[in-house]
Write an enzyme that holds these catalytic residues in place. Structure first.
Site, mmCIF file in Angstrom:
data_model
loop_
_atom_site.group_PDB
_atom_site.id
_atom_site.type_symbol
_atom_site.label_atom_id
_atom_site.label_comp_id
_atom_site.label_asym_id
_atom_site.label_seq_id
_atom_site.Cartn_x
_atom_site.Cartn_y
_atom_site.Cartn_z
ATOM 1 N N HIS A 85 0.579 13.476 -5.022
ATOM 2 C CA HIS A 85 0.138 12.432 -4.094
ATOM 3 C C HIS A 85 1.064 11.214 -4.174
ATOM 4 O O HIS A 85 0.610 10.066 -4.161
ATOM 5 C CB HIS A 85 -1.315 12.032 -4.394
ATOM 6 C CG HIS A 85 -2.109 11.695 -3.168
ATOM 7 N ND1 HIS A 85 -2.982 12.563 -2.569
ATOM 8 C CD2 HIS A 85 -2.140 10.572 -2.422
ATOM 9 C CE1 HIS A 85 -3.532 11.994 -1.520
ATOM 10 N NE2 HIS A 85 -3.033 10.772 -1.394
ATOM 11 N N ARG B 202 -4.770 1.749 -7.786
ATOM 12 C CA ARG B 202 -3.482 1.119 -7.458
ATOM 13 C C ARG B 202 -3.689 -0.388 -7.579
ATOM 14 O O ARG B 202 -4.380 -1.002 -6.768
ATOM 15 C CB ARG B 202 -3.035 1.475 -6.040
ATOM 16 C CG ARG B 202 -2.769 2.969 -5.806
ATOM 17 C CD ARG B 202 -3.930 3.609 -5.083
ATOM 18 N NE ARG B 202 -3.867 5.069 -5.003
ATOM 19 C CZ ARG B 202 -3.920 5.725 -3.862
ATOM 20 N NH1 ARG B 202 -3.994 5.095 -2.715
ATOM 21 N NH2 ARG B 202 -3.907 7.039 -3.859
ATOM 22 N N SER C 57 -3.288 11.957 9.050
ATOM 23 C CA SER C 57 -4.244 11.803 7.944
ATOM 24 C C SER C 57 -5.658 11.579 8.470
ATOM 25 O O SER C 57 -5.846 10.938 9.509
ATOM 26 C CB SER C 57 -3.813 10.591 7.111
ATOM 27 O OG SER C 57 -4.838 10.206 6.228
ATOM 28 N N LYS D 297 -2.872 20.992 -0.141
ATOM 29 C CA LYS D 297 -1.958 19.940 -0.602
ATOM 30 C C LYS D 297 -2.469 19.317 -1.903
ATOM 31 O O LYS D 297 -3.661 19.005 -2.013
ATOM 32 C CB LYS D 297 -1.879 18.850 0.478
ATOM 33 C CG LYS D 297 -1.088 17.612 0.088
ATOM 34 C CD LYS D 297 -0.963 16.672 1.275
ATOM 35 C CE LYS D 297 -0.143 15.450 0.933
ATOM 36 N NZ LYS D 297 -0.890 14.439 0.178
ATOM 37 N N TYR E 191 -9.721 15.338 4.448
ATOM 38 C CA TYR E 191 -10.374 14.993 3.191
ATOM 39 C C TYR E 191 -11.784 15.553 3.275
ATOM 40 O O TYR E 191 -12.444 15.424 4.312
ATOM 41 C CB TYR E 191 -10.448 13.468 3.015
ATOM 42 C CG TYR E 191 -9.189 12.878 2.430
ATOM 43 C CD1 TYR E 191 -8.667 13.355 1.237
ATOM 44 C CD2 TYR E 191 -8.528 11.831 3.071
ATOM 45 C CE1 TYR E 191 -7.509 12.807 0.693
ATOM 46 C CE2 TYR E 191 -7.369 11.288 2.524
ATOM 47 C CZ TYR E 191 -6.875 11.789 1.337
ATOM 48 O OH TYR E 191 -5.736 11.252 0.798
ATOM 49 N N TYR F 292 0.861 -1.198 0.000
ATOM 50 C CA TYR F 292 0.000 0.000 0.000
ATOM 51 C C TYR F 292 0.895 1.244 0.000
ATOM 52 O O TYR F 292 0.650 2.204 -0.744
ATOM 53 C CB TYR F 292 -0.928 0.003 1.217
ATOM 54 C CG TYR F 292 -1.598 1.342 1.423
ATOM 55 C CD1 TYR F 292 -2.632 1.759 0.584
ATOM 56 C CD2 TYR F 292 -1.176 2.202 2.432
ATOM 57 C CE1 TYR F 292 -3.233 3.000 0.758
ATOM 58 C CE2 TYR F 292 -1.772 3.442 2.610
ATOM 59 C CZ TYR F 292 -2.798 3.841 1.770
ATOM 60 O OH TYR F 292 -3.379 5.080 1.934
ATOM 61 N N ARG G 238 0.376 8.558 -6.758
ATOM 62 C CA ARG G 238 -0.705 7.613 -6.457
ATOM 63 C C ARG G 238 -2.036 8.039 -7.077
ATOM 64 O O ARG G 238 -3.040 7.369 -6.889
ATOM 65 C CB ARG G 238 -0.878 7.508 -4.939
ATOM 66 C CG ARG G 238 0.356 7.039 -4.238
ATOM 67 C CD ARG G 238 0.336 7.383 -2.748
ATOM 68 N NE ARG G 238 -0.604 6.613 -1.976
ATOM 69 C CZ ARG G 238 -0.411 5.363 -1.571
ATOM 70 N NH1 ARG G 238 0.719 4.748 -1.877
ATOM 71 N NH2 ARG G 238 -1.308 4.738 -0.847
ATOM 72 N N THR H 181 -6.448 18.295 1.488
ATOM 73 C CA THR H 181 -5.964 17.600 0.285
ATOM 74 C C THR H 181 -6.903 17.878 -0.873
ATOM 75 O O THR H 181 -8.115 17.681 -0.769
ATOM 76 C CB THR H 181 -5.857 16.087 0.546
ATOM 77 O OG1 THR H 181 -4.872 15.890 1.567
ATOM 78 C CG2 THR H 181 -5.420 15.339 -0.709
ATOM 79 N N GLN I 102 -4.675 16.562 8.538
ATOM 80 C CA GLN I 102 -5.006 16.581 7.114
ATOM 81 C C GLN I 102 -6.471 16.234 6.922
ATOM 82 O O GLN I 102 -6.960 15.233 7.464
ATOM 83 C CB GLN I 102 -4.120 15.584 6.349
ATOM 84 C CG GLN I 102 -4.466 15.429 4.881
ATOM 85 C CD GLN I 102 -5.476 14.314 4.634
ATOM 86 O OE1 GLN I 102 -5.637 13.436 5.476
ATOM 87 N NE2 GLN I 102 -6.171 14.352 3.518
#
Ligand code: GLV
Length: 381
Positions: free
Chosen positions: A276, A165, A107, A252, A130, A25, A279, A156, A128
């Site tokens: 990122h 991924r 995060s 970010k 989201y 990951y 990613r 972000t 951070q």
């Protein structure tokens, strides 16, 4: 192996100590992983200018990022699933960062919660965010970060939809891990990791569980982001976030000059030039290759930071030379954490510090704050 001397050594160890699904990951980019590789390769292509016969005594790496004192211009980046690299990973990494004197960024997708990290630290950390469709939940996260005394909010901008991924899909990544024969095998071959996990109750997303409504499958990052993250996020939302938060704000995930100007227009304190970690948009340029253009576009209005591809103190120095006020490391500290827990994060930070210090001296500089493009052998951009 002798004691790890480089971030690559820590990565080697982490691969042997962390179950495959979690190691991969961290060590993955989206689709072909071309941008992930470009982030590292483009740092390697930048050459430093060797200087001699200059006084190298009394060197200083201290600086500031958004007005906060830092022992070196390196912060720990927000990374998801950190508490799956090692039990209680976010708490350990936050302690290491605090002791070292650099910012730790928690995060939203962490395993340990905001409150868990606050309970083991004495200085403010960064949070951070989201932005989810459920604005009450976003508001609640902001309020929790405020109550925990967080001193910066990092919003972000580049992950409202998840870049694929392949490794995560092959591995059936989830937190907590599933108990299929494949997953049990991956864990059984990492007994130290298992012991750690048995000793903690933190095994799923601590900021979300018990706080968010209508979450059908939290364990899978793919379905969680598709259901919950708000794909309509726009610059206008930043105004609302700024009002709710009322403190230092960092945006970010900007990789374009026009977007950097828009970020500066919001009145935020810093922008992080980032793809990122390769990613998200596979095929995007490396962060370091975009840094100089963005610095030229907005340096007078907003601090410019960068992440992506930093694996050594030399890379930190190159980023600073190209105009970054601060840098962030994600994988380097995760490898340290997976390899040796908190001690590994301490080691990752001291490896970077030593490399940065000696390299700066060999470029003829004594103070990181005087480092500029003149230390580069040729200007690559
Ligand atoms: C989340 O931030 C991720 O990149 O997986």
């Amino acid at each position: 192996m002798t004691a790890p001397l480089t971030i690559a050594d820590l990565k080697w160890l982490a691969r042997r100590r962390v179950p495959k699904m979690f190691f991969e990951y961290a060590d993955s980019g989206s689709w072909t992983e071309g941008t992930y590789r470009a982030n590292e390769d483009d740092f390697a292509a930048i050459k430093l200018r060797q200087r001699v016969m200059v006084d190298m005594t009394n060197r200083s790496l201290t600086s500031t990022m958004i007005g906060h004192d830092v022992a070196m211009p390196v912060a720990l980046a927000p990374t998801g699933f950190t508490g799956m690299q090692h039990a209680d990973g976010e708490m350990l990494a936050a302690k290491a960062a605090e002791e070292f004197g650099v910012p730790f960024t928690l995060s939203t997708m962490s395993i340990c919660s905001i409150e868990d990290v606050a309970s083991v630290t004495t200085k403010p950390f960064w949070f951070q965010l989201y932005v989810m469709r459920d604005r009450d939940f976003v508001q609640n996260l902001i309020d929790r970060a405020k109550r925990a005394g967080c001193s910066a909010l990092v919003v972000t901008a580049d992950l409202q939809i998840l870049g694929q991924r392949h490794k995560d899909i092959h591995n059936g990544l989830s937190a907590p891990p599933k108990f299929t024969p494949k997953h049990v095998w991956q864990m059984a071959t990492r007994p130290q990791w298992c012991l750690g996990m048995l000793g903690t109750k933190r095994r799923t997303f601590g900021n979300i569980v018990g706080h968010a409504k209508n979450v059908s499958d939290l364990s899978s990052l793919g379905s969680w982001t598709a259901e919950q993250f708000d794909p309509r996020l726009s610059w206008k939302d930043i105004e609302w976030i700024k009002q709710q938060w009322g403190g230092k704000l960092i945006i970010k995930g900007v990789l374009d000059e026009e977007d950097a100007r828009a970020a500066a227009d919001t009145g935020a304190d810093a922008v992080i030039v980032s793809n990122h970690g390769g990613r998200q948009l596979d095929g995007a340029p490396s962060s370091i290759s975009m840094l100089p253009k963005i610095v030229d576009a907005v340096r007078d209005r907003i601090e410019v930071h960068v992440d992506g591809g930093i694996r050594s103190g030399q890379d930190v120095l190159k980023a600073v030379a190209l105009g970054a006020r601060g840098t962030y490391i994600g994988r380097p500290f995760l490898y340290g954490l997976g390899a040796m827990g908190k001690e590994g994060v301490d080691l990752a930070l001291s490896i970077l510090r030593k490399e940065l210090d000696v390299t700066m001296a060999l470029c003829g500089k004594r103070d990181i704050q005087t480092v500029d493009r003149s230390i580069l052998a040729h200007n690559p951009y």
